[in-house]
Scaffold this motif. Sequence first.
Motif, PDB file in Angstrom:
ATOM      1  N   SER A   3       0.508  -1.395   0.054  1.00  0.00           N
ATOM      2  CA  SER A   3       0.598  -0.500   0.342  1.00  0.00           C
ATOM      3  C   SER A   3       0.781   1.283   0.138  1.00  0.00           C
ATOM      4  N   GLU A   4       1.856   1.188   0.600  1.00  0.00           N
ATOM      5  CA  GLU A   4       2.895   2.073   0.713  1.00  0.00           C
ATOM      6  C   GLU A   4       3.496   2.822  -0.666  1.00  0.00           C
ATOM      7  N   SER A   5       4.176   1.550  -1.643  1.00  0.00           N
ATOM      8  CA  SER A   5       4.737   1.697  -2.913  1.00  0.00           C
ATOM      9  C   SER A   5       3.442   1.893  -3.524  1.00  0.00           C
ATOM     10  N   ASP A   6       2.638   1.731  -3.978  1.00  0.00           N
ATOM     11  CA  ASP A   6       1.493   1.646  -4.718  1.00  0.00           C
ATOM     12  C   ASP A   6       0.520   2.186  -4.013  1.00  0.00           C
ATOM     13  N   ASN A   7      -0.535   3.054  -4.751  1.00  0.00           N
ATOM     14  CA  ASN A   7      -1.494   3.633  -4.758  1.00  0.00           C
ATOM     15  C   ASN A   7      -3.202   3.156  -4.694  1.00  0.00           C
ATOM     16  N   ARG A   8      -2.523   2.632  -5.992  1.00  0.00           N
ATOM     17  CA  ARG A   8      -3.747   1.842  -6.496  1.00  0.00           C
ATOM     18  C   ARG A   8      -4.535   1.239  -5.729  1.00  0.00           C
ATOM     19  N   ASP A   9      -5.929   0.008  -6.317  1.00  0.00           N
ATOM     20  CA  ASP A   9      -6.771  -0.262  -5.293  1.00  0.00           C
ATOM     21  C   ASP A   9      -6.242  -1.723  -5.311  1.00  0.00           C
ATOM     22  N   ILE A  10      -7.127  -2.100  -4.053  1.00  0.00           N
ATOM     23  CA  ILE A  10      -5.953  -3.615  -3.721  1.00  0.00           C
ATOM     24  C   ILE A  10      -7.619  -4.423  -3.796  1.00  0.00           C
ATOM     25  N   ILE A  11      -7.533  -5.080  -4.306  1.00  0.00           N
ATOM     26  CA  ILE A  11      -8.717  -6.296  -4.844  1.00  0.00           C
ATOM     27  C   ILE A  11      -8.220  -7.704  -4.103  1.00  0.00           C
ATOM     28  N   PHE A  12      -9.238  -8.731  -3.037  1.00  0.00           N
ATOM     29  CA  PHE A  12      -8.977  -9.705  -2.469  1.00  0.00           C
ATOM     30  C   PHE A  12      -9.214 -10.832  -2.955  1.00  0.00           C
ATOM     31  N   TYR A  13      -9.084 -11.716  -3.594  1.00  0.00           N
ATOM     32  CA  TYR A  13     -10.133 -13.607  -3.807  1.00  0.00           C
ATOM     33  C   TYR A  13      -9.235 -14.021  -3.863  1.00  0.00           C
ATOM     34  N   CYS A  14     -10.690 -15.050  -3.292  1.00  0.00           N
ATOM     35  CA  CYS A  14     -10.157 -16.328  -2.898  1.00  0.00           C
ATOM     36  C   CYS A  14     -10.855 -17.958  -3.714  1.00  0.00           C
ATOM     37  N   ASN A  15     -11.373 -18.716  -3.729  1.00  0.00           N
ATOM     38  CA  ASN A  15     -11.884 -20.009  -3.572  1.00  0.00           C
ATOM     39  C   ASN A  15     -13.573 -19.283  -4.032  1.00  0.00           C
ATOM     40  N   GLY A  16     -14.432 -18.649  -3.333  1.00  0.00           N
ATOM     41  CA  GLY A  16     -15.633 -18.190  -3.422  1.00  0.00           C
ATOM     42  C   GLY A  16     -16.611 -18.763  -1.878  1.00  0.00           C
ATOM     43  N   GLN A  17     -17.839 -17.962  -2.283  1.00  0.00           N
ATOM     44  CA  GLN A  17     -19.264 -19.139  -1.870  1.00  0.00           C
ATOM     45  C   GLN A  17     -18.434 -18.393  -0.604  1.00  0.00           C
ATOM     46  N   LEU A  18     -18.000 -19.914   0.060  1.00  0.00           N
ATOM     47  CA  LEU A  18     -18.233 -20.328   2.092  1.00  0.00           C
ATOM     48  C   LEU A  18     -16.691 -20.204   1.580  1.00  0.00           C
ATOM     49  N   CYS A  19     -15.310 -19.388   1.264  1.00  0.00           N
ATOM     50  CA  CYS A  19     -14.194 -19.183   1.094  1.00  0.00           C
ATOM     51  C   CYS A  19     -14.551 -18.202   1.739  1.00  0.00           C
TER      52      CYS A  19
END
Length: 264
Positions: free
Chosen positions: A94-110
């Motif tokens: 976050s400190e080195s790059d001011n772009r938005d951050i989007i998280f993901y994983c396996n979905g649904q029950l993850c």
Amino acid sequence: MPKLVCGVVILFTLLMSSSAFARCEKDIDLPLRDVYLTVDCINASELALRIEQGDAIIVDARTNAEFEVLKIQGAINIDIDKKQDFIVKLKNLSESDNRDIIFYCNGQLCNLSYRAGTLAKEIGVPNTYVYDGGIFNFSTVQPNKTLLFNKKISASNQPLTNEKLKAHMIPLSEFEKKISNNVENEEDFRILDIRDKSSHHGMSAFVGVRNEKYIPLEKTKKLRKFLSKVADKSVPLYVYDWGGTKLKWAQYFIEQQGIEEYYF
């Protein structure tokens, strides 16, 4: 421009720029949205657009083994289960790059992406969002932006099906019987324990049985080396973990080595 009009234009612009991101709406297919109430969501088409624009950082919150098998194009891996390491890496990012951050994983029950988004807010990392549709959903609707073993999804490079997994799963009694028969007939075989350290505790499920190897799924280099030897010998392979959740990921590495006779 009059002040009132100017204010309306600015407000409209702000609303439009943030319209893709909002508190996650209720969805019966995504029940964990009712649990993690502070994160902001993004859908698959919006995520695909952000990838094309290159104006967001995509973070895979899963384990490195899962990430190595199947991932979103351009994503980086920061395992949320390694909490302190996750916090340090996320803050540095976050400190080195001011772009938005989007998280993901396996979905649904993850819950990994939700946890990542929640923790990011708690430690003051701004502009974070969650794609909670998960990697499997994304690979279906956006195959050209999904990588399977670092190659784009295609007709000849497809994720394994649930049917493929079920075809190699057998009852515990049959699993044990096959191993017993191999031992009694003095036949060569291999047993692979892929539990993580927290569930292994230095204890094998098959005490006294030879040819068992303990390799946590995360040790992918060591895992590939072991499976390569199994493939060369063409011997039966028996694989188990703690709750069965790791087996579908292990299957990718097994299939990659061309092993045909294996059981979960």
